[in-house]
Design an enzyme around this catalytic site. Structure first.
Site, PDB file in Angstrom:
ATOM      1  N   HIS A 217       0.820  -1.216   0.000  1.00 42.66           N
ATOM      2  CA  HIS A 217       0.000   0.000   0.000  1.00 42.66           C
ATOM      3  C   HIS A 217       0.857   1.272   0.000  1.00 42.66           C
ATOM      4  O   HIS A 217       0.341   2.378   0.113  1.00 42.66           O
ATOM      5  CB  HIS A 217      -0.901  -0.034   1.246  1.00 42.66           C
ATOM      6  CG  HIS A 217      -2.062   0.886   1.198  1.00 42.66           C
ATOM      7  ND1 HIS A 217      -2.280   1.874   2.140  1.00 42.66           N
ATOM      8  CD2 HIS A 217      -3.098   0.999   0.319  1.00 42.66           C
ATOM      9  CE1 HIS A 217      -3.389   2.530   1.864  1.00 42.66           C
ATOM     10  NE2 HIS A 217      -3.909   2.027   0.768  1.00 42.66           N
ATOM     11  N   LYS A 219       3.306   4.400  -1.156  1.00 45.30           N
ATOM     12  CA  LYS A 219       3.445   5.341  -2.275  1.00 45.30           C
ATOM     13  C   LYS A 219       4.770   6.065  -2.071  1.00 45.30           C
ATOM     14  O   LYS A 219       4.927   6.817  -1.100  1.00 45.30           O
ATOM     15  CB  LYS A 219       2.309   6.362  -2.316  1.00 45.30           C
ATOM     16  CG  LYS A 219       0.919   5.762  -2.529  1.00 45.30           C
ATOM     17  CD  LYS A 219       0.220   5.507  -1.245  1.00 45.30           C
ATOM     18  CE  LYS A 219      -1.179   4.933  -1.474  1.00 45.30           C
ATOM     19  NZ  LYS A 219      -1.794   4.456  -0.222  1.00 45.30           N
ATOM     20  N   ASP A 224      17.158  10.886  -7.243  1.00 45.04           N
ATOM     21  CA  ASP A 224      18.588  11.106  -6.966  1.00 45.04           C
ATOM     22  C   ASP A 224      18.932  11.107  -5.482  1.00 45.04           C
ATOM     23  O   ASP A 224      20.003  11.612  -5.097  1.00 45.04           O
ATOM     24  CB  ASP A 224      19.056  12.429  -7.583  1.00 45.04           C
ATOM     25  CG  ASP A 224      19.098  12.399  -9.103  1.00 45.04           C
ATOM     26  OD1 ASP A 224      19.001  11.294  -9.667  1.00 45.04           O
ATOM     27  OD2 ASP A 224      19.216  13.475  -9.719  1.00 45.04           O
ATOM     28  N   LYS A 396      -4.318  10.642   5.705  1.00 44.30           N
ATOM     29  CA  LYS A 396      -3.986   9.836   6.884  1.00 44.30           C
ATOM     30  C   LYS A 396      -3.012  10.654   7.737  1.00 44.30           C
ATOM     31  O   LYS A 396      -1.801  10.604   7.549  1.00 44.30           O
ATOM     32  CB  LYS A 396      -3.345   8.512   6.485  1.00 44.30           C
ATOM     33  CG  LYS A 396      -4.216   7.633   5.561  1.00 44.30           C
ATOM     34  CD  LYS A 396      -3.700   7.691   4.150  1.00 44.30           C
ATOM     35  CE  LYS A 396      -4.316   6.672   3.214  1.00 44.30           C
ATOM     36  NZ  LYS A 396      -5.737   6.528   3.189  1.00 44.30           N
TER      37      LYS A 396
END
Length: 476
Positions: A217, A219, A224, A396
């Site tokens: 889940h 992300k 760099d 969240k």
């Protein structure tokens, strides 16, 4: 038929043995035993999909290279000296127990001198991400639960292909279930340009039952080692153009600069190792030297079915349990389980200002009624609950005592605590926390507070929906 029954019951007794040996909670173990022995075939099938305890039988063990061992030794050394070290940053001196909890649970130490920028909607998030991608000289690492084709995905493709042609290493990791609509044509268009693409836990027949319930889940975007991004926003056009049913989709993301990006890179590297079979991303070339680019102290918290502990749940529990003034929670899926629910009730009864902010609308009827099934108990103990009327609030966020903020991918439910791979950033920063507290209170002014005395008068039909939905709370 007799042989089939014998085989079925033999298998049932084998599963019973596994549950008794490796079951987590007695109530959950009993529920699975009843399902296996009273629901022919179906109970056993559901156990294979939803019931197995992956924490005791881990998905993978990362190869402990010399660099990993050196890092873990450094983590242990930090843990041992943190109580007495006079150089401990001021921001964490009052939160040593929380710092140590995360070190033990996630193996990440606090990092100082970070620049952390909240990105409060999809438009600002993707503007910042695309701007960072354009600066890439060495590598781009991207990981999403949902990577959905559309305007945003095409923009990603355009930049990534151009950067790959410039000699930048580009890697894309997507969750096979969350990004199930991602076409082979899109994936191949990236691969043919030299971009490495892998799906996390692909939906293959041989491992379908063992993996469908355990999803990545997270992300993550890293450029760099200088820029890092994480939070609640997936790659889907609804984050910039809205949802036809729910309206605008509100969410929170973070842009990170500084040494905290190294921690995020470690999470990506381990997930990449699992999905691709290669551990070369643990090479030092993908990590920046410690630097000061801002004033924030931050610590990464990662959790999943391969973790030794429920690290995200422990983070939330500790913040609530140690609060002195307030805890303000924004989350779309508040299905906390008994421990966190009790923590909120105890804090509220003790005079702590506990507030929950979530959308009036929901993207799932089952989730909506499951969430509402805990409202009465929380309201009775003094927890304040607000329903946000506009669009869908997917952020969240937890802020507490003008000192602590955590933003990330994890919902406040059993799935995020036990079954999903999640990542949150814990920020020890008074200025940022105060800013987000004011945003929270402004959103509360726009929202409808739920009154306890009115809520207990709700129709029995609603109570029935809540009761039925609550049965499914352990697997949501």
């Amino acid at each position: 038929m007799t042989i089939a029954l014998i085989i079925y019951f033999l298998l049932a007794f084998v599963l019973m043995g596994r549950l008794l040996l490796y079951g987590v909670r007695p109530t959950k173990t009993l529920a699975w035993l009843l399902a296996i022995f009273t629901i022919p075939v179906g109970g056993m099938l559901f156990y294979f999909i939803l019931g197995r305890n992956r924490r005791k039988n881990k998905f993978y063990t990362l190869k402990k290279t010399e660099s990993i061992i050196k890092y873990l030794n450094m983590v242990d050394a930090y843990y041992e000296t943190i109580d007495s070290d006079s150089n401990i940053p001021t921001a964490i001196k009052d939160h040593i127990k929380l710092v140590k909890l995360i070190i033990k649970g996630s193996n990440f130490v606090p990092t100082v001198g970070n620049d952390i920028m909240p990105l409060k909607n999809g438009a600002s998030t993707f503007e910042a991400i695309f701007k960072a991608l354009e600066t890439a000289k060495t590598f781009i690492h991207i990981q999403y639960y949902i990577f959905e084709e559309g305007v945003l995905a095409e923009k990603f493709k355009s930049i990534l292909i151009r950067k790959a042609k410039e000699g930048v290493e580009v890697r894309l990791l997507y969750d096979a279930l969350g990004s199930r609509t991602l076409s082979k044509k899109y994936i191949n268009s990236l691969k043919t340009e030299g971009i490495q693409v892998f799906g996390f836990l692909p939906m293959r027949l041989g491992r379908f039952l063992s993996s469908i319930n355990y999803r990545n889940h997270r992300k993550i975007v890293i450029v760099d080692g200088k820029y890092g991004f994480t939070g609640g926003i997936n790659v889907a056009d609804k984050y910039i153009s809205g949802d036809p049913n729910l309206g605008n989709w509100y969410d929170m993301h973070l842009q990170l600069k500084g040494t905290i990006v190294n921690s995020l890179q470690s999470v990506f590297a381990m997930d990449w190792s699992f999905a691709s079979g290669s551990d070369n991303l643990l090479n030092t070339k993908y990590f920046i030297k410690p630097s000061t680019v801002g004033k924030s102290v931050a610590q990464l918290v990662a959790g999943g079915p391969d973790s030794d502990f429920h690290s995200i749940q422990q983070l939330y529990f500790s913040i609530i349990n140690s609060s002195k003034k307030y805890v303000y929670i924004t989350n779309p899926y508040i299905i906390p389980g008994e421990a966190l629910k009790e923590a909120m009730q105890v804090a509220a009864l003790s005079g702590i200002d506990i507030r929950l902010l979530l959308s009036k609308k929901s993207d799932s009827l089952l989730v909506k009624w499951t969430v509402r099934s805990i409202f009465e108990d929380l309201l009775e103990s003094g927890v304040k609950i607000y329903l946000y009327p506009e669009g869908f609030l997917h952020s969240k966020i937890i802020v507490s005592d003008d000192e602590l903020t955590t933003i990330g991918t994890a919902n406040l439910d059993i799935r995020s605590f036990e079954q999903n791979y999640e990542v949150n950033v814990l920020i020890y920063d008074k200025k940022l926390t105060t800013q987000l507290k004011h945003d929270f209170l402004n959103d509360c002014k726009k929202s409808k507070p739920i009154d306890y005395l009115n809520y207990i008068k709700r129709p029995k039909t609603e109570r029935l929906k809540e009761g039925i939905a609550k049965v499914f709370s352990p697997v949501l």
